[in-house]
Enzyme design. Sequence first.
Site, PDB file in Angstrom:
ATOM      1  N   GLU A   1       0.833  -1.211   0.000  1.00  0.00           N
ATOM      2  CA  GLU A   1       0.000   0.000   0.000  1.00  0.00           C
ATOM      3  C   GLU A   1       0.864   1.256   0.000  1.00  0.00           C
ATOM      4  O   GLU A   1       2.095   1.199   0.108  1.00  0.00           O
ATOM      5  CB  GLU A   1      -0.945  -0.045   1.215  1.00  0.00           C
ATOM      6  CG  GLU A   1      -1.854  -1.266   1.125  1.00  0.00           C
ATOM      7  CD  GLU A   1      -2.925  -1.323   2.205  1.00  0.00           C
ATOM      8  OE1 GLU A   1      -2.817  -0.612   3.220  1.00  0.00           O
ATOM      9  OE2 GLU A   1      -3.874  -2.104   2.005  1.00  0.00           O
TER      10      GLU A   1
ATOM     11  N   CYS B   1      -1.876  -4.858  -5.632  1.00  0.00           N
ATOM     12  CA  CYS B   1      -2.353  -6.112  -5.030  1.00  0.00           C
ATOM     13  C   CYS B   1      -1.245  -7.170  -5.035  1.00  0.00           C
ATOM     14  O   CYS B   1      -0.308  -7.123  -5.851  1.00  0.00           O
ATOM     15  CB  CYS B   1      -3.531  -6.664  -5.821  1.00  0.00           C
ATOM     16  SG  CYS B   1      -5.013  -5.670  -5.770  1.00  0.00           S
TER      17      CYS B   1
ATOM     18  N   GLU C   1      -1.462 -10.206  -6.062  1.00  0.00           N
ATOM     19  CA  GLU C   1      -1.444 -10.994  -7.304  1.00  0.00           C
ATOM     20  C   GLU C   1      -0.572 -10.326  -8.361  1.00  0.00           C
ATOM     21  O   GLU C   1       0.251 -10.959  -9.019  1.00  0.00           O
ATOM     22  CB  GLU C   1      -2.863 -11.153  -7.864  1.00  0.00           C
ATOM     23  CG  GLU C   1      -3.823 -11.885  -6.953  1.00  0.00           C
ATOM     24  CD  GLU C   1      -4.580 -10.976  -6.001  1.00  0.00           C
ATOM     25  OE1 GLU C   1      -3.989 -10.007  -5.466  1.00  0.00           O
ATOM     26  OE2 GLU C   1      -5.781 -11.235  -5.783  1.00  0.00           O
TER      27      GLU C   1
HETATM   28  N1  THU Z   1      -5.957  -6.723  -2.244  1.00  0.00           N
HETATM   29  C1  THU Z   1      -5.093  -7.620  -2.811  1.00  0.00           C
HETATM   30  O1  THU Z   1      -3.879  -7.532  -2.652  1.00  0.00           O
HETATM   31  N2  THU Z   1      -5.633  -8.606  -3.581  1.00  0.00           N
HETATM   32  C2  THU Z   1      -6.961  -8.859  -3.713  1.00  0.00           C
HETATM   33  O2  THU Z   1      -7.332  -9.820  -4.363  1.00  0.00           O
HETATM   34  C3  THU Z   1      -7.937  -7.956  -3.090  1.00  0.00           C
HETATM   35  C4  THU Z   1      -7.390  -6.746  -2.427  1.00  0.00           C
HETATM   36  C5  THU Z   1      -5.385  -5.697  -1.366  1.00  0.00           C
HETATM   37  C6  THU Z   1      -5.412  -4.281  -1.862  1.00  0.00           C
HETATM   38  C7  THU Z   1      -5.372  -3.496  -0.565  1.00  0.00           C
HETATM   39  O3  THU Z   1      -4.040  -3.375  -0.132  1.00  0.00           O
HETATM   40  C8  THU Z   1      -6.108  -4.390   0.427  1.00  0.00           C
HETATM   41  O4  THU Z   1      -6.126  -5.679  -0.153  1.00  0.00           O
HETATM   42  C9  THU Z   1      -7.521  -3.946   0.740  1.00  0.00           C
HETATM   43  O5  THU Z   1      -8.260  -3.781  -0.417  1.00  0.00           O
END
Ligand code: THU
Length: 130
Positions: free
Chosen positions: A44, A53, A55
Site C-alpha cells: 500500500e 495487489c 497478485e
Molecule cells: N488486495 C489484494 O492484494 N488482492 C486482492 O485480491 C484484493 C485486495 C489488497 C489491496 C489493498 O491493499 C487491500 O487488499 C484492501 O483492499
Amino acid sequence: MTDNEFFQFAVRASEKSYSPYSKFKVGAVLLTEDGQIFTGCNIENASYSMTICAERTAIFKAVSSGFTDFKAIAIAGSSGDDFSIPCVPCGACLQVLSEFCNDDFMIVLSDGVHKLKDFLPNRFTKENIS
Ligand code: THU
C-alpha cells in the site's frame, strides 16, 4: 504439493504484506508451467490509489524474471489470523492474469480451486486487438 499446501504458501506470503492503511494482508503464490514459484504481497501507499495487489506483485515479479507461462495462483487474504473467507482477485488482477493465462488457469482460494473463466468469462485479450 496439495491445493491446501499451495494455499498455505500464500498465507505465508501474506506475512510480507505492507498494508498499514487497510490492515488487510494478502499473499499470492504464482506457479509457472515449469514449476517455478513467485510470491507476492499487497503493497500500500499513503497515496492510496498507488497500492498494488499481491497478485500483480507476483505476476510482475515472474514476467520481469522471464516467465510468462503460468499454471495456477494461490491467494490468501485476512485482516487477522483467519484466512477462511475467500480473497477473490480484483478485476484489475484478473485482467492482468488474462494477458498470460487461458480459461483453465487455476485460482486456488480458501474455499477450493476455481478457474479464470469462472471469475472473468469474457475477457479483453490480445486477440481482441489483432
Ligand atoms: N488486495 C489484494 O492484494 N488482492 C486482492 O485480491 C484484493 C485486495 C489488497 C489491496 C489493498 O491493499 C487491500 O487488499 C484492501 O483492499
